[in-house]
Design a protein around this motif. Sequence first.
Motif, PDB file in Angstrom:
ATOM      1  N   TRP A 172       0.837  -1.200   0.000  1.00  0.00           N
ATOM      2  CA  TRP A 172       0.000   0.000   0.000  1.00  0.00           C
ATOM      3  C   TRP A 172       0.873   1.251   0.000  1.00  0.00           C
ATOM      4  O   TRP A 172       1.866   1.330   0.739  1.00  0.00           O
ATOM      5  CB  TRP A 172      -0.901   0.019   1.234  1.00  0.00           C
ATOM      6  CG  TRP A 172      -1.808  -1.189   1.322  1.00  0.00           C
ATOM      7  CD1 TRP A 172      -1.430  -2.481   1.582  1.00  0.00           C
ATOM      8  CD2 TRP A 172      -3.218  -1.225   1.138  1.00  0.00           C
ATOM      9  NE1 TRP A 172      -2.527  -3.312   1.584  1.00  0.00           N
ATOM     10  CE2 TRP A 172      -3.650  -2.564   1.313  1.00  0.00           C
ATOM     11  CE3 TRP A 172      -4.172  -0.246   0.862  1.00  0.00           C
ATOM     12  CZ2 TRP A 172      -4.966  -2.952   1.205  1.00  0.00           C
ATOM     13  CZ3 TRP A 172      -5.498  -0.621   0.755  1.00  0.00           C
ATOM     14  CH2 TRP A 172      -5.898  -1.960   0.927  1.00  0.00           C
ATOM     15  N   VAL A 173       0.522   2.217  -0.825  1.00  0.00           N
ATOM     16  CA  VAL A 173       1.223   3.505  -0.871  1.00  0.00           C
ATOM     17  C   VAL A 173       0.199   4.613  -0.637  1.00  0.00           C
ATOM     18  O   VAL A 173      -0.770   4.736  -1.397  1.00  0.00           O
ATOM     19  CB  VAL A 173       1.946   3.715  -2.211  1.00  0.00           C
ATOM     20  CG1 VAL A 173       2.600   5.105  -2.257  1.00  0.00           C
ATOM     21  CG2 VAL A 173       3.001   2.632  -2.434  1.00  0.00           C
ATOM     22  N   ASN A 174       0.392   5.362   0.431  1.00  0.00           N
ATOM     23  CA  ASN A 174      -0.525   6.452   0.800  1.00  0.00           C
ATOM     24  C   ASN A 174      -1.972   5.991   0.862  1.00  0.00           C
ATOM     25  O   ASN A 174      -2.892   6.641   0.353  1.00  0.00           O
ATOM     26  CB  ASN A 174      -0.378   7.624  -0.174  1.00  0.00           C
ATOM     27  CG  ASN A 174       1.002   8.239  -0.117  1.00  0.00           C
ATOM     28  OD1 ASN A 174       1.650   8.241   0.934  1.00  0.00           O
ATOM     29  ND2 ASN A 174       1.478   8.738  -1.244  1.00  0.00           N
ATOM     30  N   GLU A 183       5.939   5.061  -8.702  1.00  0.00           N
ATOM     31  CA  GLU A 183       7.124   5.850  -8.355  1.00  0.00           C
ATOM     32  C   GLU A 183       6.897   6.520  -7.005  1.00  0.00           C
ATOM     33  O   GLU A 183       5.869   7.158  -6.777  1.00  0.00           O
ATOM     34  CB  GLU A 183       7.418   6.887  -9.426  1.00  0.00           C
ATOM     35  CG  GLU A 183       8.703   7.660  -9.166  1.00  0.00           C
ATOM     36  CD  GLU A 183       9.221   8.399 -10.370  1.00  0.00           C
ATOM     37  OE1 GLU A 183      10.276   9.065 -10.244  1.00  0.00           O
ATOM     38  OE2 GLU A 183       8.591   8.313 -11.441  1.00  0.00           O
ATOM     39  N   LEU A 184       7.885   6.363  -6.127  1.00  0.00           N
ATOM     40  CA  LEU A 184       7.779   6.924  -4.785  1.00  0.00           C
ATOM     41  C   LEU A 184       8.271   8.362  -4.752  1.00  0.00           C
ATOM     42  O   LEU A 184       9.206   8.736  -5.469  1.00  0.00           O
ATOM     43  CB  LEU A 184       8.598   6.077  -3.802  1.00  0.00           C
ATOM     44  CG  LEU A 184       8.080   4.660  -3.544  1.00  0.00           C
ATOM     45  CD1 LEU A 184       9.094   3.865  -2.735  1.00  0.00           C
ATOM     46  CD2 LEU A 184       6.733   4.697  -2.824  1.00  0.00           C
ATOM     47  N   GLU A 185       7.649   9.152  -3.895  1.00  0.00           N
ATOM     48  CA  GLU A 185       8.038  10.541  -3.694  1.00  0.00           C
ATOM     49  C   GLU A 185       8.309  10.772  -2.216  1.00  0.00           C
ATOM     50  O   GLU A 185       7.847  10.018  -1.355  1.00  0.00           O
ATOM     51  CB  GLU A 185       6.942  11.477  -4.197  1.00  0.00           C
ATOM     52  CG  GLU A 185       6.677  11.354  -5.695  1.00  0.00           C
ATOM     53  CD  GLU A 185       5.611  12.322  -6.178  1.00  0.00           C
ATOM     54  OE1 GLU A 185       5.076  13.070  -5.333  1.00  0.00           O
ATOM     55  OE2 GLU A 185       5.320  12.328  -7.383  1.00  0.00           O
ATOM     56  N   GLU A 186       9.063  11.827  -1.937  1.00  0.00           N
ATOM     57  CA  GLU A 186       9.446  12.159  -0.572  1.00  0.00           C
ATOM     58  C   GLU A 186       8.235  12.178   0.363  1.00  0.00           C
ATOM     59  O   GLU A 186       7.221  12.816   0.074  1.00  0.00           O
ATOM     60  CB  GLU A 186      10.130  13.533  -0.557  1.00  0.00           C
ATOM     61  CG  GLU A 186      10.476  14.063   0.815  1.00  0.00           C
ATOM     62  CD  GLU A 186      11.585  13.262   1.482  1.00  0.00           C
ATOM     63  OE1 GLU A 186      11.636  13.242   2.717  1.00  0.00           O
ATOM     64  OE2 GLU A 186      12.404  12.657   0.755  1.00  0.00           O
ATOM     65  N   ASP A 188       6.230   9.669   1.137  1.00  0.00           N
ATOM     66  CA  ASP A 188       5.188   8.669   0.886  1.00  0.00           C
ATOM     67  C   ASP A 188       5.170   7.627   1.999  1.00  0.00           C
ATOM     68  O   ASP A 188       6.218   7.170   2.472  1.00  0.00           O
ATOM     69  CB  ASP A 188       5.423   7.962  -0.456  1.00  0.00           C
ATOM     70  CG  ASP A 188       4.927   8.776  -1.638  1.00  0.00           C
ATOM     71  OD1 ASP A 188       4.239   9.788  -1.423  1.00  0.00           O
ATOM     72  OD2 ASP A 188       5.238   8.393  -2.790  1.00  0.00           O
ATOM     73  N   GLU A 189       3.948   7.246   2.390  1.00  0.00           N
ATOM     74  CA  GLU A 189       3.754   6.235   3.426  1.00  0.00           C
ATOM     75  C   GLU A 189       3.517   4.889   2.759  1.00  0.00           C
ATOM     76  O   GLU A 189       2.615   4.755   1.931  1.00  0.00           O
ATOM     77  CB  GLU A 189       2.582   6.618   4.315  1.00  0.00           C
ATOM     78  CG  GLU A 189       2.376   5.694   5.498  1.00  0.00           C
ATOM     79  CD  GLU A 189       1.196   6.123   6.354  1.00  0.00           C
ATOM     80  OE1 GLU A 189       1.393   6.425   7.532  1.00  0.00           O
ATOM     81  OE2 GLU A 189       0.066   6.146   5.811  1.00  0.00           O
ATOM     82  N   VAL A 190       4.319   3.914   3.123  1.00  0.00           N
ATOM     83  CA  VAL A 190       4.252   2.582   2.521  1.00  0.00           C
ATOM     84  C   VAL A 190       3.899   1.572   3.608  1.00  0.00           C
ATOM     85  O   VAL A 190       4.528   1.557   4.672  1.00  0.00           O
ATOM     86  CB  VAL A 190       5.595   2.200   1.865  1.00  0.00           C
ATOM     87  CG1 VAL A 190       5.538   0.783   1.302  1.00  0.00           C
ATOM     88  CG2 VAL A 190       5.971   3.205   0.779  1.00  0.00           C
ATOM     89  N   VAL A 198       8.181   4.933   5.839  1.00  0.00           N
ATOM     90  CA  VAL A 198       8.088   6.234   5.172  1.00  0.00           C
ATOM     91  C   VAL A 198       9.281   6.363   4.231  1.00  0.00           C
ATOM     92  O   VAL A 198      10.430   6.136   4.630  1.00  0.00           O
ATOM     93  CB  VAL A 198       8.055   7.395   6.176  1.00  0.00           C
ATOM     94  CG1 VAL A 198       8.022   8.731   5.430  1.00  0.00           C
ATOM     95  CG2 VAL A 198       6.846   7.274   7.098  1.00  0.00           C
ATOM     96  N   ARG A 200      12.028   8.299   2.324  1.00  0.00           N
ATOM     97  CA  ARG A 200      12.750   9.558   2.508  1.00  0.00           C
ATOM     98  C   ARG A 200      14.033   9.555   1.688  1.00  0.00           C
ATOM     99  O   ARG A 200      14.589   8.493   1.392  1.00  0.00           O
ATOM    100  CB  ARG A 200      13.124   9.762   3.986  1.00  0.00           C
ATOM    101  CG  ARG A 200      11.968   9.765   4.959  1.00  0.00           C
ATOM    102  CD  ARG A 200      11.040  10.947   4.761  1.00  0.00           C
ATOM    103  NE  ARG A 200      11.720  12.223   4.899  1.00  0.00           N
ATOM    104  CZ  ARG A 200      11.862  12.883   6.054  1.00  0.00           C
ATOM    105  NH1 ARG A 200      11.386  12.349   7.177  1.00  0.00           N
ATOM    106  NH2 ARG A 200      12.456  14.048   6.089  1.00  0.00           N
TER     107      ARG A 200
END
Length: 214
Positions: A172-174, A183-186, A188-190, A198, A200
């Motif tokens: 799960w992402v966000n 694609e992950l961004e600064e 983002d909660e996983v 998180v 980072r």
Amino acid sequence: MRVRFGDCVFDPEVRELWRGQRRVALSPKAFQLLALLIAHRPRPLPHAHLRDALWPDATVGYTSLARVVTEIRKAVGDPAARPAFVRTVSRYGYAFTGQAVAETGPAEGTATFLLVADDREFLLSEGETLLGRGPGCAVRLVGSGVSRVHAGVRIWEGRAVIEDRGSKNGTWVNGKRIDDPVELEEGDEVFVGTYRLVFRSSASLDSTRSAPSP
């Protein structure tokens, strides 16, 4: 060493082909053939040489090699009518053409990425890092609902993409369960199972740590 061509990245060491943000599956023969053509680029390799390399203990015809070439072209988006990468050399063999650039790891001083848990931090290396509870995972997570190989995060060119690996409880992402690579961004909660992480960058994390207390 990774090689970039078009929108593809080919990594013979980890045996992966990526096209954009999507990892593309290749059969072992197609992977071997692509590695050969790239390694000898732009020199054409004769049919006999390629057949001996791919089928050392068997006698195969031209159609077997042609089918493997077709698989590669489909994987990298290279139409046979107007090939940009895999060229047919009439009555001789095949060659890898077009611009291909060898890539190395990130330069010194480049921000790296981490997955931050409540009790520890996991550094994400260039290439792919596996997440799960199994012994082969670089990010070992012993928690409720975590599969042996749960997910993978691939790092390249300052980007990070996470992909579920067929886990039972999902990645799960966000707050959204992912079905395709994301694609992950600064920040983002996983969630891997019930394990919260998180995403980072080291640059932002160092900045937070060095900020003066109010």
